[in-house]
Write a protein that holds these residues in place. Sequence first.
Motif, PDB file in Angstrom:
ATOM      1  N   UNK A  43      27.458  38.413  26.369  1.00  0.00           N
ATOM      2  CA  UNK A  43      27.924  39.281  27.449  1.00  0.00           C
ATOM      3  C   UNK A  43      29.357  38.940  27.829  1.00  0.00           C
ATOM      4  N   UNK A  44      30.112  39.964  28.219  1.00  0.00           N
ATOM      5  CA  UNK A  44      31.471  39.745  28.705  1.00  0.00           C
ATOM      6  C   UNK A  44      32.259  41.032  28.692  1.00  0.00           C
ATOM      7  N   UNK A  45      33.420  41.015  29.335  1.00  0.00           N
ATOM      8  CA  UNK A  45      34.290  42.185  29.371  1.00  0.00           C
ATOM      9  C   UNK A  45      34.849  42.493  27.983  1.00  0.00           C
ATOM     10  N   UNK A  46      35.370  43.698  27.838  1.00  0.00           N
ATOM     11  CA  UNK A  46      36.093  44.042  26.615  1.00  0.00           C
ATOM     12  C   UNK A  46      37.268  43.078  26.444  1.00  0.00           C
ATOM     13  N   UNK A 255      32.742  33.439  36.901  1.00  0.00           N
ATOM     14  CA  UNK A 255      32.893  34.675  36.134  1.00  0.00           C
ATOM     15  C   UNK A 255      31.551  35.389  35.998  1.00  0.00           C
ATOM     16  N   UNK A 256      30.498  34.628  35.698  1.00  0.00           N
ATOM     17  CA  UNK A 256      29.164  35.224  35.615  1.00  0.00           C
ATOM     18  C   UNK A 256      28.784  35.856  36.947  1.00  0.00           C
ATOM     19  N   UNK A 257      29.045  35.146  38.035  1.00  0.00           N
ATOM     20  CA  UNK A 257      28.739  35.679  39.371  1.00  0.00           C
ATOM     21  C   UNK A 257      29.512  36.962  39.639  1.00  0.00           C
ATOM     22  N   UNK A 258      30.778  36.993  39.236  1.00  0.00           N
ATOM     23  CA  UNK A 258      31.594  38.185  39.466  1.00  0.00           C
ATOM     24  C   UNK A 258      31.070  39.374  38.664  1.00  0.00           C
ATOM     25  N   UNK A 259      30.627  39.134  37.428  1.00  0.00           N
ATOM     26  CA  UNK A 259      30.045  40.221  36.629  1.00  0.00           C
ATOM     27  C   UNK A 259      28.782  40.768  37.282  1.00  0.00           C
ATOM     28  N   UNK A 260      27.941  39.882  37.784  1.00  0.00           N
ATOM     29  CA  UNK A 260      26.702  40.317  38.425  1.00  0.00           C
ATOM     30  C   UNK A 260      26.981  41.039  39.741  1.00  0.00           C
ATOM     31  N   UNK A 270      27.601  50.505  50.763  1.00  0.00           N
ATOM     32  CA  UNK A 270      28.846  49.756  50.611  1.00  0.00           C
ATOM     33  C   UNK A 270      30.022  50.728  50.653  1.00  0.00           C
ATOM     34  N   UNK A 271      31.114  50.268  51.203  1.00  0.00           N
ATOM     35  CA  UNK A 271      32.309  51.088  51.290  1.00  0.00           C
ATOM     36  C   UNK A 271      33.094  51.075  49.982  1.00  0.00           C
ATOM     37  N   UNK A 272      32.982  49.942  49.266  1.00  0.00           N
ATOM     38  CA  UNK A 272      33.765  49.788  48.038  1.00  0.00           C
ATOM     39  C   UNK A 272      32.965  48.952  47.038  1.00  0.00           C
ATOM     40  N   UNK A 273      32.895  49.404  45.786  1.00  0.00           N
ATOM     41  CA  UNK A 273      32.210  48.644  44.761  1.00  0.00           C
ATOM     42  C   UNK A 273      32.996  47.375  44.418  1.00  0.00           C
ATOM     43  N   UNK A 274      32.253  46.311  44.138  1.00  0.00           N
ATOM     44  CA  UNK A 274      32.892  45.044  43.772  1.00  0.00           C
ATOM     45  C   UNK A 274      33.548  45.170  42.401  1.00  0.00           C
ATOM     46  N   UNK A 275      34.650  44.478  42.217  1.00  0.00           N
ATOM     47  CA  UNK A 275      35.348  44.471  40.927  1.00  0.00           C
ATOM     48  C   UNK A 275      35.994  43.108  40.727  1.00  0.00           C
ATOM     49  N   UNK A 276      36.415  42.844  39.495  1.00  0.00           N
ATOM     50  CA  UNK A 276      37.125  41.607  39.175  1.00  0.00           C
ATOM     51  C   UNK A 276      38.594  41.961  39.016  1.00  0.00           C
ATOM     52  N   UNK A 277      39.429  41.456  39.887  1.00  0.00           N
ATOM     53  CA  UNK A 277      40.858  41.758  39.835  1.00  0.00           C
ATOM     54  C   UNK A 277      41.483  41.192  38.575  1.00  0.00           C
ATOM     55  N   UNK A 278      42.493  41.883  38.052  1.00  0.00           N
ATOM     56  CA  UNK A 278      43.212  41.398  36.889  1.00  0.00           C
ATOM     57  C   UNK A 278      42.547  41.783  35.583  1.00  0.00           C
ATOM     58  N   UNK A 279      43.058  41.211  34.492  1.00  0.00           N
ATOM     59  CA  UNK A 279      42.567  41.539  33.146  1.00  0.00           C
ATOM     60  C   UNK A 279      42.367  40.246  32.359  1.00  0.00           C
ATOM     61  N   UNK A 280      41.637  40.359  31.238  1.00  0.00           N
ATOM     62  CA  UNK A 280      41.469  39.224  30.330  1.00  0.00           C
ATOM     63  C   UNK A 280      42.843  38.841  29.780  1.00  0.00           C
ATOM     64  N   UNK A 295      42.131  34.708  37.867  1.00  0.00           N
ATOM     65  CA  UNK A 295      41.370  35.803  38.478  1.00  0.00           C
ATOM     66  C   UNK A 295      40.268  35.287  39.398  1.00  0.00           C
ATOM     67  N   UNK A 296      40.110  33.972  39.483  1.00  0.00           N
ATOM     68  CA  UNK A 296      38.966  33.376  40.182  1.00  0.00           C
ATOM     69  C   UNK A 296      39.297  33.071  41.638  1.00  0.00           C
ATOM     70  N   UNK A 297      38.466  33.559  42.545  1.00  0.00           N
ATOM     71  CA  UNK A 297      38.723  33.313  43.973  1.00  0.00           C
ATOM     72  C   UNK A 297      38.353  31.889  44.382  1.00  0.00           C
TER      73      UNK A 297
END
Length: 334
Positions: A43-46, A255-260, A270-280, A295-297
């Motif tokens: 599993x992972x982003x493009x 990263x796993x938590x952010x994907x979930x 919810x007012x706004x869907x969660x997303x992961x800022x930035x790119x690979x 990209x990690x908070x």
Amino acid sequence: MTNPRPKLIELQDVSIGFGSAGQMRVVEGINLLIRAGETVALVGESGSGKSVTSLAIMRLLPRAKIGGRILWHGEGEAVDLLTLPPRQMRAYRGGAIGMIFQEPMTSLNPLFRVGTQIIEATRLHRDVSRREARAIAEDALRLVGIPEPASRLDNMPFEMSGGMRQRVMIAMSLVCRPALLIADEPTTALDVTIQAQILDLLRRLQSELGMSMLFITHDFGVVAEMAERIAVMYAGQIVEQGAADQILSRPANPYTSALLDAIPRLEGRVERLASIEGVVPDPNHWPAGCRFAPRCRHAIPGHCTDRPPPLEPADPGRSIRCVRWPEFVEPVHA
């Protein structure tokens, strides 16, 4: 408790590089084990390196520099697929190892009837006549739920819907009864109804044929339905792996938590869907420390950015790449 199922394929410290000397390392240090009859989700982003890893297993990256070992256990002594001559590798590719590619329209040759393509794959790996190969191809289309399979063998790819073409690709990958099926985003570009049908089909075929599966996806919703174990990839590395229920219920890598967290949920508003800022990041410029740190908070300057974190063992059968993982994982209560 040890896993009673025997090993089937094992990636040991696999790295993949491109360029004249392989200097652009797109995948580094992959260790992954798939046992007989097991489904493992990658599993992972493009851009994380999932598909490149699967193509390395199939030896379909002629211009890449591949390091490490890919051990095929099967029956008898383990064989390193990376050391096999091309002729011997062809016996595994499409035979012992089948693959469903992402795009069925581009994977099927538009100039040939689907039956011709399935028959060719059959005769390449099985000592059968053309008549026998056609009967096998017809049975394969029937197995994947295509109606009137005898007449469908004479269809051109453009005469079939996306879902039907994907079923043809599955049929082509199964005609030689592989021990391992690599499914690379097998439901990409399909509508939700067809996606559910394809997933049900793969589960049924795996049960009937007893094969292992490497299921490549970016969709954790699909993973929850398909996988026994999960390996999460980011920027060419595995950042967390373990049993599916462990990772889905108690993710330890940010990263796993952010994907979930990015999975839409029906309950609540919810007012706004969660997303992961930035790119690979670019493989030519991997970060010096943790590759997810920019990209990690939870990243701490210096602590997370100076040195690359190792992939450390956590719970039995689980490993995590994050220097702060003990802070995030919840303890298992007896």
